[in-house]
Each structure stands twice: as C-alpha cells, then as structure tokens.
Design an enzyme around this catalytic site. Structure first.
Site: not given
Ligand code: AOF
Ligand code: ZN
Length: 359
Positions: A44, A46, A202
């Site tokens: 993610h 962060e 394209r």
């Molecule tokens: C993301 N990227 O930077 C943040 C997300 O399946 P996971 O563990 O990757 O979790 C997905 C969920 O995490 C996503 O639906 C959203 O609610 C939360 N935040 N997800 O893919 C990120 N911060």
């Molecule tokens: Zn997260």
C-alpha cells in the site's frame, strides 16, 4: 495532498480494482519521503513511502494520503499498525475509505493511538481520483463511462453508417487516454463489424483494456480484428444464454476467447446490469468505457447506467444520420436522462464536454 494525488496517478492501469493511492511524509516542514500503490496486490502507498524513508526516524512526522489508511488484514497487514509503530504524530487524509471493511475504522484507530487526524482535505479531487473504486466497492458494479464522437446535430455516423472520422485527431487521442484509464471497453456487434476497430491503446502509453463485444447471437465474422488479437485472453464476447453451449461459443473458447452468456431482460435485450455485474465479479473489471453504437448508447441510457459521459462535438452538420441515442425513445421530458456538465474545453477543432450523472 496535490502531490499525493499526482503520485497516486502513477498506478493507473496497474492497481485496479484497488484504489489509486499516493502518500507523502513530512518531517520538520520538509518532504522526506514519497510513495504510491504500484500494482494490484502490492504494497500500500503508505508502506511504500515509509520504506522509502530509509534511515530516517519518522517520530513526530506527518503522513499525507489521499485515502484513509486501511485497518484490515487483506493481502498485506493493516497500514494503521505501521503508522502507529513509526510514531507519526499527524495524518492528513483526503477521503474516508469507502470499503465497507474499513470506512472510518482506520481513522478511529489512529485517533485512539493519539495521532492527530485531519480528514477531508482536497476532498472533491480525491473523490474524483477514485470514482471507479468508490462506485464498485460500494455497489459491486463497475463505473460506466460513455464516449461519443458526434456532429453538432448529434450524429455519430451518416445514414449509411460512415463515421471515420467525425472527430479530429486530438479527440481520438483523448479517447486513447480514456481507454488506458479504464479496465474494459464495450462495443456492440454492429460497431465491431462496421468499424472493425482494434480498440487498443495507441498514440499514448498505457496498457490495453479488456475488449467486450455485445454479440447476442455470436454473429460477428471470424475475420474481425478482435479475433486475430494477440491479447485474446482480454477479449470477452457477450451472448444470449441460449448460445452458451453453441458450436460457435465452443470454437471461440477453444481459440482462447472469453464467452459471457447472459439472460435477456424484459425488453428481450441482453441484460446490461447482469453483464456489468459479471464483468466485475468474474473479471475484476471496475470501470468500463462504452464506445457505441447508438443501440448500445440507448440501452445504457434506458437502463439508467451512465455514470459519466464524454461527448466530442465536431464542427460538422450531418443531418439525416445515426443519432447517438436514437433508440432511447421517451415521449415525456420527465423521462429524460439528466446530467451535469463538469468540464468543457477545446479538443483540436472539437469541443470535449464531460458530464456526470445527477442521481
Ligand atoms: C490499496 N492500496 O495504497 C491502499 C489501499 O487487498 P489488499 O490487502 O491490497 O487491500 C485492499 C484494500 O485496502 C482496498 O480495497 C482499500 O480499501 C484499502 N487501501 N488499497 O490497494 C493502497 N491504501
Ligand atoms: Zn493499507
């Protein structure tokens, strides 16, 4: 937050159906690290930013992020845990995570840990950035964009079906941008037959979306370009339920093409809602771009399924041609589809107008 949004956009085409997320870490009024969500299932944003703050003690620093940090164990551990462990003192957040697993929980956990939270910063921009995610995570339907290139008098082709080209080069380039942005492009069988489009991206960099063709009786000729595609696994032909086990369907499957069979709706048309729902549940398609023709545009309007509409208006008058929504027959103004214009600018010699649904 603007920087976080810019970073988040680097994930376009790679993270769907997950959200676009960017993060900036500030310490003593200086940006010390940045990160973003690079690809589906990956780190993610962060965590990416924290990992990029190599050798820096983050105690007392501020995290700026366009989406509320997650509090759940998904493919990765909760980001709130890492934020607390690193002793951040402040989190500036764009929007709450609409994911029912999270909504508000991430913020609560941070506040309970003594972290100051400011939420709703550049809220509209952050909501717009993740409009696809917000739609599908709360409804289990993909976000629907319609795009039509038409004359001043609303024609997408002449009465003989000629449509190349109504809009100019710049507008066609913008269409390629839209294709790179969404997970799938949808067209009708007739458009596939007449235009024989490759529907690929394209002129701009980006990955190809799924190509979805609505062909109820599987009558699209085998010579069509989509069948010779070198990304056949990203072609989905949608047909009526009675064609699910037909010889044609079996041949297409054997050739590596996906077949999606759906029931008819009460008007004996393929049920668009069912199609969209399946595209989301079976193929993880979180956004679609509907490119025509008039039958398909009309069906989407009739079923009230348009989230966003892009109209490229070319400075041409065609007269007795094919009108974009000509099969959407309403006899009362009260039944018209109402939209809100959110932007309008020149696209070469054309006008590019963007509308969103008002309901
Ligand atoms: C993301 N990227 O930077 C943040 C997300 O399946 P996971 O563990 O990757 O979790 C997905 C969920 O995490 C996503 O639906 C959203 O609610 C939360 N935040 N997800 O893919 C990120 N911060
Ligand atoms: Zn997260």
């Amino acid at each position: 937050m603007k920087r976080a949004v810019t970073l988040a956009l680097k994930g376009v085409g790679h993270v769907s159906p997950n959200p676009l997320v960017g993060a900036v870490i500030i310490k003593n009024d200086e940006v010390v690290a940045e990160g973003w969500h690079h690809k589906f299932g990956g780190k993610h944003a962060e965590i990416d930013a924290i990992d990029n703050a190599i050798g820096i003690d983050l105690t007392g620093s501020t995290l700026v992020i366009n989406l509320e940090p997650c509090s759940h164990h998904g493919k990765t551990p909760p980001c709130t845990t890492a934020i607390i462990e690193k002793k951040f003192s402040k989190a500036i957040i764009g929007i709450k995570d609409p994911n029912p697993l999270i909504i508000g929980k991430g913020i609560d956990i941070l506040i309970n840990a003594g972290i100051e939270v400011i939420s709703g910063v550049l809220e509209n921009e952050c909501r717009w950035l993740n409009r696809f995610f917000i739609k599908h995570i709360t409804t289990e339907f993909p976000y629907v964009i319609l795009k039509a290139a038409q004359s001043i008098d609303g024609c997408i082709a002449t009465s003989k079906g000629e449509s190349r080209w109504i809009s100019g080069e710049e507008s066609r380039k913008r269409t390629h941008h839209l294709r790179a942005f969404v997970d799938a492009v949808i067209i009708g069988r007739r458009t596939a037959e007449i235009d024989n489009p490759t529907l690929t991206v394209r002129d701009v960099t980006g990955r190809n979306p799924y190509r979805v063709i609505l062909d109820s009786e599987l009558s699209l000729p085998q010579s069509n370009k989509v069948f010779s595609d070198n990304e056949k696994f990203k072609v989905i032909i949608v047909c009526h339920e009675n064609y699910r086990h037909s010889k044609k369907a079996e041949n297409l499957r054997a050739a590596g093409i996906n077949i999606l069979a759906v029931e008819e709706d009460e008007d004996s048309r393929m049920n668009l809602k069912e199609i969209l729902k399946s595209l989301y549940s079976d193929y993880r398609i979180g956004s679609v771009l509907v490119e025509g023709g008039a039958d398909i545009f009309s069906s989407f309007a009739r079923s009230n399924l348009i989230d966003e509409l892009h109209i490229f208006t070319a400075p041409k008058i065609i007269g007795d041609g094919i009108h974009s929504f000509e099969k959407f027959n309403i006899n009362r103004l009260a039944y018209a589809t109402n939209l809100k214009l959110i932007s309008s600018d020149m696209s070469g010699d054309d006008i590019h107008s963007v509308f969103i649904s008002t309901q």
